[in-house]
Design a protein around this motif. Structure first.
Motif, PDB file in Angstrom:
ATOM      1  N   CYS A  50       1.013  -1.086  -0.125  1.00  0.00           N
ATOM      2  CA  CYS A  50      -0.192   0.157  -0.084  1.00  0.00           C
ATOM      3  C   CYS A  50       0.825   1.215  -0.200  1.00  0.00           C
ATOM      4  N   VAL A  51       1.876   1.165   0.653  1.00  0.00           N
ATOM      5  CA  VAL A  51       3.526   2.351   0.701  1.00  0.00           C
ATOM      6  C   VAL A  51       3.167   2.528  -0.802  1.00  0.00           C
ATOM      7  N   ILE A  52       3.910   2.007  -0.928  1.00  0.00           N
ATOM      8  CA  ILE A  52       4.177   1.584  -2.941  1.00  0.00           C
ATOM      9  C   ILE A  52       3.678   2.122  -3.448  1.00  0.00           C
ATOM     10  N   ILE A  53       1.918   2.001  -3.369  1.00  0.00           N
ATOM     11  CA  ILE A  53       1.036   2.160  -4.076  1.00  0.00           C
ATOM     12  C   ILE A  53       0.371   3.560  -4.534  1.00  0.00           C
ATOM     13  N   LEU A 167       4.684  -2.975  -7.101  1.00  0.00           N
ATOM     14  CA  LEU A 167       5.410  -2.137  -8.480  1.00  0.00           C
ATOM     15  C   LEU A 167       4.144  -2.225  -8.863  1.00  0.00           C
ATOM     16  N   VAL A 168       3.542  -3.492  -9.563  1.00  0.00           N
ATOM     17  CA  VAL A 168       2.874  -4.351 -10.627  1.00  0.00           C
ATOM     18  C   VAL A 168       1.414  -3.540 -10.330  1.00  0.00           C
ATOM     19  N   VAL A 169       1.231  -2.833  -9.500  1.00  0.00           N
ATOM     20  CA  VAL A 169      -0.639  -1.620  -9.192  1.00  0.00           C
ATOM     21  C   VAL A 169       0.060  -0.889  -9.301  1.00  0.00           C
ATOM     22  N   GLY A 170       1.139  -0.308  -9.001  1.00  0.00           N
ATOM     23  CA  GLY A 170       1.472   1.152  -8.763  1.00  0.00           C
ATOM     24  C   GLY A 170       2.361   2.309 -10.448  1.00  0.00           C
ATOM     25  N   LEU A 171       2.614   0.965 -10.630  1.00  0.00           N
ATOM     26  CA  LEU A 171       3.759   1.673 -11.666  1.00  0.00           C
ATOM     27  C   LEU A 171       3.567   2.039 -12.795  1.00  0.00           C
ATOM     28  N   PRO A 172       2.113   1.079 -13.295  1.00  0.00           N
ATOM     29  CA  PRO A 172       1.485   1.440 -14.489  1.00  0.00           C
ATOM     30  C   PRO A 172       0.131   2.395 -13.632  1.00  0.00           C
TER      31      PRO A 172
END
Length: 310
Positions: A50-53, A167-172
């Motif tokens: 969640c922090v990353i997203i 990363l997979v959720v947040g980067l896009p």
């Protein structure tokens, strides 16, 4: 300079007060090892993604992708420098102690402690660098780190981790400028906000279970502490200075290189049947000593980069 040092030291002490809450609760028997383990799992597998997203949910500006890739390379090289030095250390120790001690030289507590520190010292803009470091950290941890601890490396361990899920959720979302639905975004934000208090309480509770006397009487552990808290940040601080990197990027890397030994040291030591006692002692010693070294490194990096006046 002294006022800047006091400001950063105050922010570090605030985190230590949160750690103190976990330490006291554990000492009083109100926070049990099973509870600490569950809180650690919550931070690792729910809060960290969640922090990353949440960190990637920012407006992308010109040059930001380049800066993030640049930071990933700088942080990876800084970590690999530590790994190269560690290969030549503690050859006379037994294998069950050598692995954790070498691991401790390389891996700092950038997830549990680094992210809160970046937020406290440099502000919200710096958290994105901490997020990138968590991804790089996990890729190295589940390859080189596992091998250092005597484990067997698998492709699944290297690619499937809480950081890569985030990363997979947040980067896009970051690359496309998209946003999560408002209700989901709010929930992710609330969970991300748990990172600082929960992570600090977990570290404090883990310290309560360590042998504090032995932590402060072993010369070998002081050697690990000196490398982790002083050499690990000082070498990149000096080597990167002539490159004239972005000041925020430069400071974020130095602060993350200066954090104490990773809490994952104990967890991996237990998983791969290494010496868990020495792992806990290294985490305890470096965490306590970092209240002195972290402000020094943070203020020096900010001064050298131009963020703070010399």
């Amino acid at each position: 300079m002294l006022s800047n040092f006091a400001l950063v030291a105050g922010q570090v002490v605030t985190l230590f007060l949160l750690m103190g809450a976990g330490f006291v609760l554990a000492q009083l028997g109100k926070l049990y090892p099973d509870g600490v383990s569950q809180m650690s799992t919550l931070v690792l597998y729910v809060v960290t993604p969640c922090v990353i997203i949440h960190a990637f949910a920012i407006e992308r500006t010109d040059g930001m992708v380049r800066l993030l890739l640049e930071f990933a390379a700088v942080y990876a090289l800084s970590t690999l420098f530590c790994a190269a030095v560690a290969l030549f250390c503690f050859r006379g120790e037994s294998p069950c102690r050598r692995g954790p001690m070498r691991f401790a030289m390389v891996y700092g507590n950038n997830g549990f402690m680094g992210l809160p520190l970046l937020l406290s010292i440099l502000g919200e803009r710096a958290v994105i660098y901490g997020v990138v470091s968590v991804v790089v950290f996990n890729l190295l941890l589940w390859t080189h780190g596992v091998r250092t601890m005597g484990g067997r490396v698998t492709l699944r361990q290297a690619l499937v981790s809480p950081a890569t899920v985030g990363l997979v959720v947040g980067l896009p979302l970051f690359l496309t400028g998209g946003r999560l639905p408002s209700m989901v975004d709010s929930a992710v934000g609330f969970l991300a906000d748990l990172n600082t208090p929960l992570a600090m309480i977990v570290i404090g509770a883990q310290m309560a279970g360590a042998d504090l006397k032995r932590s402060f009487t072993s010369p070998r552990l002081y050697g690990v502490a000196a490398f982790r808290l002083l050499a690990a940040p000082l070498v990149p601080m000096l080597c990167l200075l002539p490159l004239r990197l972005d000041p925020m990027l430069y400071c974020a890397n130095i602060i993350l290189c200066a954090v104490p030994v990773a809490g994952a040291t104990g967890m991996l030591a237990q998983r791969f049947e290494q010496d868990t006692a020495v792992a806990a002692q290294m985490v305890t010693l470096t965490t306590l000593l970092s209240v002195l070294t972290l402000p020094l490194m943070a203020v020096t990096a900010q001064s050298l980069s131009g963020i703070l006046p010399l």
